[in-house]
Design a protein around this motif. Structure first.
Motif, mmCIF file in Angstrom:
data_model
loop_
_atom_site.group_PDB
_atom_site.id
_atom_site.type_symbol
_atom_site.label_atom_id
_atom_site.label_comp_id
_atom_site.label_asym_id
_atom_site.label_seq_id
_atom_site.Cartn_x
_atom_site.Cartn_y
_atom_site.Cartn_z
ATOM 1 N N ARG A 113 0.886 -1.199 0.009
ATOM 2 C CA ARG A 113 0.112 0.081 0.011
ATOM 3 C C ARG A 113 0.922 1.272 0.124
ATOM 4 O O ARG A 113 0.476 2.331 -0.701
ATOM 5 N N TYR A 114 1.865 1.193 0.685
ATOM 6 C CA TYR A 114 2.905 2.398 0.563
ATOM 7 C C TYR A 114 3.680 2.510 -0.681
ATOM 8 O O TYR A 114 3.583 3.779 -1.065
ATOM 9 N N VAL A 115 3.924 1.348 -1.352
ATOM 10 C CA VAL A 115 4.168 1.727 -2.827
ATOM 11 C C VAL A 115 3.154 2.152 -3.689
ATOM 12 O O VAL A 115 3.552 3.039 -4.496
ATOM 13 N N ALA A 116 2.137 1.746 -3.413
ATOM 14 C CA ALA A 116 0.961 2.181 -4.280
ATOM 15 C C ALA A 116 0.833 3.553 -4.436
ATOM 16 O O ALA A 116 0.407 4.201 -5.258
ATOM 17 N N ILE A 117 0.629 4.051 -3.217
ATOM 18 C CA ILE A 117 0.337 5.444 -2.870
ATOM 19 C C ILE A 117 1.306 6.303 -3.095
ATOM 20 O O ILE A 117 1.433 7.522 -3.674
ATOM 21 N N CYS A 118 2.610 5.986 -2.557
ATOM 22 C CA CYS A 118 3.834 6.830 -2.098
ATOM 23 C C CYS A 118 4.564 6.831 -3.431
ATOM 24 O O CYS A 118 5.551 7.736 -3.771
ATOM 25 N N MET A 119 4.737 5.605 -4.187
ATOM 26 C CA MET A 119 5.584 5.277 -5.411
ATOM 27 C C MET A 119 4.625 4.575 -6.387
ATOM 28 O O MET A 119 5.117 3.698 -7.015
ATOM 29 N N ILE A 199 5.455 -0.528 10.144
ATOM 30 C CA ILE A 199 4.005 -0.078 10.173
ATOM 31 C C ILE A 199 4.089 1.593 10.372
ATOM 32 O O ILE A 199 3.390 2.235 9.655
ATOM 33 N N VAL A 200 4.783 1.878 11.363
ATOM 34 C CA VAL A 200 4.887 3.291 11.620
ATOM 35 C C VAL A 200 5.308 4.205 10.460
ATOM 36 O O VAL A 200 5.015 5.299 10.030
ATOM 37 N N PHE A 201 6.693 3.588 9.797
ATOM 38 C CA PHE A 201 7.082 4.168 8.481
ATOM 39 C C PHE A 201 6.186 4.452 7.399
ATOM 40 O O PHE A 201 5.783 5.393 6.984
ATOM 41 N N CYS A 202 5.461 3.291 6.977
ATOM 42 C CA CYS A 202 4.204 3.369 6.088
ATOM 43 C C CYS A 202 3.362 4.318 6.234
ATOM 44 O O CYS A 202 2.708 5.168 5.572
ATOM 45 N N TYR A 203 2.846 4.108 7.704
ATOM 46 C CA TYR A 203 1.598 5.181 8.107
ATOM 47 C C TYR A 203 2.053 6.795 7.931
ATOM 48 O O TYR A 203 1.294 7.453 7.274
ATOM 49 N N ILE A 206 2.348 7.678 4.181
ATOM 50 C CA ILE A 206 1.002 7.856 3.685
ATOM 51 C C ILE A 206 0.163 9.003 4.021
ATOM 52 O O ILE A 206 -0.442 9.799 3.458
ATOM 53 N N MET A 207 0.411 9.243 5.463
ATOM 54 C CA MET A 207 -0.366 10.291 5.890
ATOM 55 C C MET A 207 0.267 11.648 5.296
ATOM 56 O O MET A 207 -0.623 12.711 5.147
ATOM 57 N N SER A 220 -8.863 8.596 -2.681
ATOM 58 C CA SER A 220 -8.151 7.209 -2.854
ATOM 59 C C SER A 220 -6.975 7.130 -1.844
ATOM 60 O O SER A 220 -6.734 5.945 -1.305
ATOM 61 N N THR A 221 -6.335 8.245 -1.572
ATOM 62 C CA THR A 221 -5.118 8.048 -0.720
ATOM 63 C C THR A 221 -5.594 7.870 0.674
ATOM 64 O O THR A 221 -5.109 6.911 1.636
ATOM 65 N N TRP A 222 -6.718 8.527 1.011
ATOM 66 C CA TRP A 222 -7.311 8.276 2.565
ATOM 67 C C TRP A 222 -7.964 7.045 2.650
ATOM 68 O O TRP A 222 -7.935 6.403 3.898
ATOM 69 N N LYS A 223 -8.318 6.507 1.615
ATOM 70 C CA LYS A 223 -8.749 5.045 1.855
ATOM 71 C C LYS A 223 -7.931 4.025 2.096
ATOM 72 O O LYS A 223 -7.918 3.138 2.799
ATOM 73 N N GLY A 224 -6.729 4.378 1.290
ATOM 74 C CA GLY A 224 -5.586 3.475 1.677
ATOM 75 C C GLY A 224 -4.804 3.593 2.876
ATOM 76 O O GLY A 224 -4.454 2.680 3.533
ATOM 77 N N LEU A 225 -5.206 4.758 3.341
ATOM 78 C CA LEU A 225 -4.714 5.124 4.848
ATOM 79 C C LEU A 225 -5.491 4.456 5.783
ATOM 80 O O LEU A 225 -5.145 3.739 6.673
ATOM 81 N N ARG A 226 -6.775 4.335 5.529
ATOM 82 C CA ARG A 226 -7.727 3.734 6.466
ATOM 83 C C ARG A 226 -7.440 2.149 6.419
ATOM 84 O O ARG A 226 -7.465 1.460 7.401
#
Length: 308
Positions: A113-119, A199-203, A206-207, A220-226
């Motif tokens: 999810r981190y890669v999908a949203i941030c990269m 987990i903390v790094f990805c959160y 993404i935040m 879409s990003t907030w959905k991924g964050l949830r």
């Protein structure tokens, strides 16, 4: 008809209490839900060509296998069935592997999810089908390390005659000395820390992206964050599992009766409960999965009506 007090092997069976019945009901419910979603996964091509759905299916398969095997061991332990130590080692090796696979897979899903949203530009390359296969192999390799450590310490300490003895199969059978338990706890705590950092790094990343996004991208990003938050909660329960042997060993020093009670509560909260969250996170919350599920149920009942 034989009752609960019938004799087996010269010993009377214990009567089944409410706790055992509750566990059987919960296990059956979770297994039925998991198997239904696994069927959905293999029915649509888009599922087994997408990394997050493949990892989701791996989680469901691992959880289903672990629920089944751990429930069998729980029944054996309840009725005090014994088996050769060598056979217990084989069963425990597989169960302990999949005990660890779930939190490691959840960490991998969070990283996806981190890669999908941030990269997003690198997502297609990093999360291809071939990369996912390698990822699954790495997950199983990492998950096998804790038990390999425990088993190596056990092989170095146990006598050859111990393997042919008949014992009730529990994880504590491999702990012959206190220092072995300390090393086991240390390995699991090391995994706990690494996964928490991931987990903390990805959160945090993404935040940061979610705050800077706008319009549909923001939604879409907030959905991924949830999703990451739900993963974090599920992973927290799973990671606490890694500390359970340490907690249960400490309780065992106080009272065996208290140890049995704590082990039962831990099984319900930290083993059964996290495995009902996977269907929620990637099953009932996912529009594609929900649509496929509705179509399958509609086709199933339509077929039943035609047969009638």
């Amino acid at each position: 008809m034989a009752d609960n007090s019938s004799l087996v092997g010269g010993q009377s069976l214990r009567p089944i209490n409410d706790q055992v019945i509750i566990v059987q009901i919960l296990v059956m419910i979770f297994l039925c839900i998991n198997l239904l979603l696994i069927m959905m996964f293999f029915k649509k091509e888009c599922f087994y060509k997408t990394t997050r759905y493949i990892l989701f299916a791996v989680t469901l398969l691992c959880d289903s296998f672990l629920l089944f095997m751990s429930n069998i061991m729980l029944i054996f332990n309840y009725f005090k069935f014994t088996m050769p130590v060598w056979f217990c080692i084989i069963i425990s090796a597989v169960v302990t592997l999949y005990f660890t696979v779930t939190p490691v897979t959840l960490t991998a899903m969070t990283l996806e999810r981190y890669v999908a949203i941030c990269m997003p530009l690198q997502h297609g390359e990093l999360c291809s089908q071939s990369s996912t296969v390698y990822c699954i192999l790495i997950i199983h390799a990492l998950s096998s390390v804790p038990f390999i450590v425990v088993l190596s310490l056990f092989f170095a300490s146990a006598s050859l005659s111990f393997y042919t003895q008949y014992r009730v199969c529990v994880s504590e059978i491999f702990i012959l000395y206190r220092w072995q338990d300390d090393i086991r706890a240390g390995v699991y705590q090391f995994y706990f820390v690494l996964m928490c950092i991931a987990i903390v790094f990805c959160y945090a990343k993404i935040m940061k992206v979610a705050k800077a996004a706008s319009g549909e991208q923001r939604k879409s990003t907030w959905k991924g964050l949830r999703t990451v938050i739900l993963h974090a909660f599920q992973l927290l329960l799973c990671l606490i599992q890694l500390l359970l042997p340490f907690i249960e060993t400490a309780v065992l020093q106080i009272s065996f009766k208290l140890f049995i009670f704590v082990k039962y509560i831990n099984y319900i909260i930290f083993i059964l409960a996290p495995r009902c969250l996977s269907p929620l996170i990637y099953g009932l919350r996912d529009e594609t999965f929900v649509h496929a599920l509705k179509s399958y149920i509609y086709d199933f009942f339509g077929m039943c009506k035609r047969n009638i």
